[in-house]
Scaffold this motif. Structure first.
Motif, PDB file in Angstrom:
ATOM      1  N   VAL A   1      -4.609   4.583  -0.137  1.00 52.45           N
ATOM      2  CA  VAL A   1      -4.508   4.673   1.319  1.00 52.45           C
ATOM      3  C   VAL A   1      -5.857   4.466   1.990  1.00 52.45           C
ATOM      4  O   VAL A   1      -5.986   3.722   2.966  1.00 52.45           O
TER       5      VAL A   1
ATOM      6  N   ARG B   1       0.811  -1.208   0.000  1.00 47.14           N
ATOM      7  CA  ARG B   1       0.000   0.000   0.000  1.00 47.14           C
ATOM      8  C   ARG B   1       0.850   1.266   0.000  1.00 47.14           C
ATOM      9  O   ARG B   1       0.729   2.111  -0.884  1.00 47.14           O
ATOM     10  N   TRP B   2       1.740   1.401   0.986  1.00 52.22           N
ATOM     11  CA  TRP B   2       2.534   2.626   1.070  1.00 52.22           C
ATOM     12  C   TRP B   2       3.607   2.684  -0.009  1.00 52.22           C
ATOM     13  O   TRP B   2       4.004   3.780  -0.435  1.00 52.22           O
TER      14      TRP B   2
ATOM     15  N   ALA C   1       1.340   4.228  -2.703  1.00 49.30           N
ATOM     16  CA  ALA C   1       0.742   5.535  -2.432  1.00 49.30           C
ATOM     17  C   ALA C   1       1.774   6.651  -2.365  1.00 49.30           C
ATOM     18  O   ALA C   1       1.560   7.740  -2.923  1.00 49.30           O
TER      19      ALA C   1
END
Length: 436
Positions: free
Chosen positions: A426, A317-318, A321
């Motif tokens: 996010v 995810r990060w 993002a």
């Protein structure tokens, strides 16, 4: 290139597992990597051709933007059928067919004389290339389990920034040195010369690539069994194995939206970076090509290091993002830079680093829950829908430039789209889906 956290199957020791996947990676990834360099150069070399062809043919920025974008309409319409055919008939024949067909059409672009001909040839080029990128992403799922796929995908997609590092100076050199040779303009020679590598690589793919693990005579029987067992175990855990499950999935459509935002940025760089450098006061095509290497070189390093870290931590995810948000900042800096070279190059570098790093991180997501025919259809659906941004991005930026006599409004729009895509990762995707 491979994960350092392998799963061990049966009696295989860690070093045997690693040796097996390393052998597979070295056999197929360099070949696909070179193919992607060639594919991306043929897709976006129109951005360099624009520096000369618009004046020669009397085209406006709107005509150029529409023509650059028409590629993606053909791409959109034929990508899902193309990927299903690859899944049915095998990657070797289908990828070879794709590459040779698009080479012929890319070369034919050298002889367009009217806007209508430009639109048609770009549309046909999109049809010809449809299925290449999602086909390779699907093909990698046949050979690597998901926890190894992030870095492998990044090495394949390194062809994107490498094409910029190689293609920029090469395009500038061709256009400068061959202008007027045999009565052809430099931009015409660009399309002719850069088509030949695709023909060569299409033949190599047909001769070298294996469709599936069972066909690989360069693997021992125990190595084939190891890979097949891991892939089969992962396929049993996939939740989307049919075409119907893909079409009704909110996950899939959300990923389409996220990719759309990221691709807006990717083609803003590919189609408009040479123009941005020229607006900063650089006129010589070769100098423009050399300067275009800087953002792509930084992006290459960022992409490989981020993919390595993402595979080690198994977090997606990060790692997706944050690069997307960095790209948004970069496009905003470009929009504010005006005719100043150093701020423009800083913005382009941030934008390229963010977009090019985000793309392989994105493709780790859908391959984590798609399997079988669902993977063939789902990967193609996500890619073709997301790549509609390849039509929207150059078309809208070209139209806004004609209306406002500046690229700033278009670049701010791209920055906003990528920021929304980053925030969607996010906020809207559960950790379970993203991190698989």
């Amino acid at each position: 290139m491979l994960s350092e956290s392998p799963s061990v199957t049966g009696a295989f020791a860690d070093d045997s597992v690693e040796a097996t996947y390393k052998r597979v990676a070295w056999r197929i990834v360099p070949l696909l990597f070179v193919c992607y360099i060639v594919a991306y150069m043929d897709r976006v070399n129109v951005g360099f051709a624009k520096l000369q062809m618009l004046a020669d043919l009397g085209f406006s920025d709107t005509i150029y933007g529409l023509g650059a974008g028409f590629f993606f309409l053909g791409y959109f319409l034929f990508e899902v059928p193309s990927n299903l055919l690859l899944h049915r008939f095998g990657a070797r024949r289908w990828i070879a067919r794709i590459m040779i067909t698009w080479a012929v059409l890319s070369m034919a672009t050298a002889w367009v004389t009217t806007p209508a001909a430009f639109y048609v040839i770009r549309f046909l080029l999109g049809i010809a290339e449809a299925g290449f990128f999602p086909g390779v992403i699907l093909y990698l799922t046949y050979w690597f389990p998901s926890h190894r796929r992030g870095r492998v995908t990044a090495w394949f997609m390194a062809g994107n920034p490498i094409s910029g590092i190689i293609g920029g100076p090469l395009s500038g050199l061709v256009m400068k040195l061959l202008a007027g040779s045999l009565g052809l303009s430099g931009w015409q020679w660009l399309f002719i010369i850069e088509a030949f590598p695709a023909i060569v690589m299409g033949i190599v793919v047909y001769m070298v690539l294996d469709d599936k693990v069972g066909d690989a005579r360069w693997l021992r029987a125990d190595q084939k069994a190891l890979i097949s067992a891991e892939i089969e175990r992962e396929n049993r855990a996939h939740t989307h194995g049919s075409i119907r499950s893909v079409l009704v999935s909110a996950r899939v459509w959300l990923l389409c939206f996220i990719l759309f935002g990221i691709v807006m940025g990717s083609y803003a760089i590919g189609f408009w970076q040479p123009t941005l450098i020229r607006l900063a006061g650089i006129e010589d095509p070769l100098t423009i090509g050399m300067l275009s290497m800087i953002p792509y070189t930084a992006a290459l390093l960022s992409m490989l290091l981020t993919a390595r870290h993402a595979d080690r931590t198994r977090e997606r995810r990060w790692h997706l993002a944050v690069p997307a948000l960095i790209a948004s900042v970069g496009f905003s800096v470009c929009a504010l830079s005006g005719s100043h070279l150093y701020p423009a190059m800083t913005g382009m570098t941030l934008a390229a680093v963010g977009v090019i790093t985000a793309l392989p991180m994105f493709w780790a997501l859908p391959t984590g829950f798609l399997g079988g025919a669902g993977a063939a259809a789902g990967i193609a659906l996500i890619n073709c829908t997301g790549n509609l941004a390849g039509f929207v991005s150059p078309s809208v930026i070209g139209w806004l430039k004609n209306q406002t006599h500046s690229l700033s409004s278009g670049l701010f729009l791209v920055a906003a789209m990528i920021a929304v895509a980053g925030m969607a990762v996010v906020i809207l995707i559960s950790a379970k889906v993203v991190n698989r």
